[in-house]
Design a protein around this motif. Structure first.
Motif: not given
Ligand SMILES: N=c1c2ncn([C@@H]3O[C@H](COP(=O)(O)OP(=O)(O)OP(=O)(O)O)[C@@H](O)[C@H]3O)c2ncn1[C@@H]1O[C@H](COP(=O)(O)O)[C@@H](O)[C@H]1O
Length: 104
Positions: A39-57
């Motif tokens: 679950k930690f890995g999944e959430e980390a990947v979701e943060a990576v995806i948000a950062a790569a997409a430039g979605k600060k919120g």
């Protein structure tokens, strides 16, 4: 006043004794460290995806998920926040570049 992360960890640690049908944390902890790590890995990947997409919120909300799931992982593996804080404190003042060079 205690730090919000310390309060969160205290809540998570107390959930070790809770009923998994009443608490998401208790359910995760009952599933074991491997499930918590996944679950930690999944959430980390979701943060990576948000950062790569430039979605600060989304980076903010995903970061909250990452911190929660990291603390669940600490509780599942017997790690305490103080152990992590002590490790960070021992590194204080030493540049990451300096540490990297010392490994060569
Ligand atoms: N900070 C959090 C927190 N952040 C995220 N989550 C949960 O983490 C889950 C992960 O999101 P997903 O989209 O992957 O959820 P999912 O698909 O339903 O999850 P799985 O079935 O795959 O496990 C969601 O159900 C979120 O609600 C959290 N659950 C709890 N907390 C804190 O922990 C406390 C105790 O919660 P309980 O143990 O549920 O009482 C709460 O009061 C909060 O302070």
């Amino acid at each position: 006043m205690t730090h919000p992360l310390d309060r969160l960890f205290a809540t998570i640690a107390a959930r070790k004794e809770a009923d998994p049908s009443l608490s998401y944390t208790a359910k995760l902890l009952a599933a074991g460290p491997e499930r918590c790590a996944k679950k930690f890995g999944e959430e980390a990947v979701e943060a990576v995806i948000a950062a790569a997409a430039g979605k600060k919120g989304e980076v903010v909300t995903e970061s909250a998920d990452v911190l929660y799931h990291l603390m669940v992982l600490w509780a599942a593996t017997g790690v305490t926040p103080d152990e992590v804080y002590d490790t960070l404190a021992a590194r204080e003042g030493r540049s990451g570049l300096e540490e990297k060079a010392s490994r060569r």
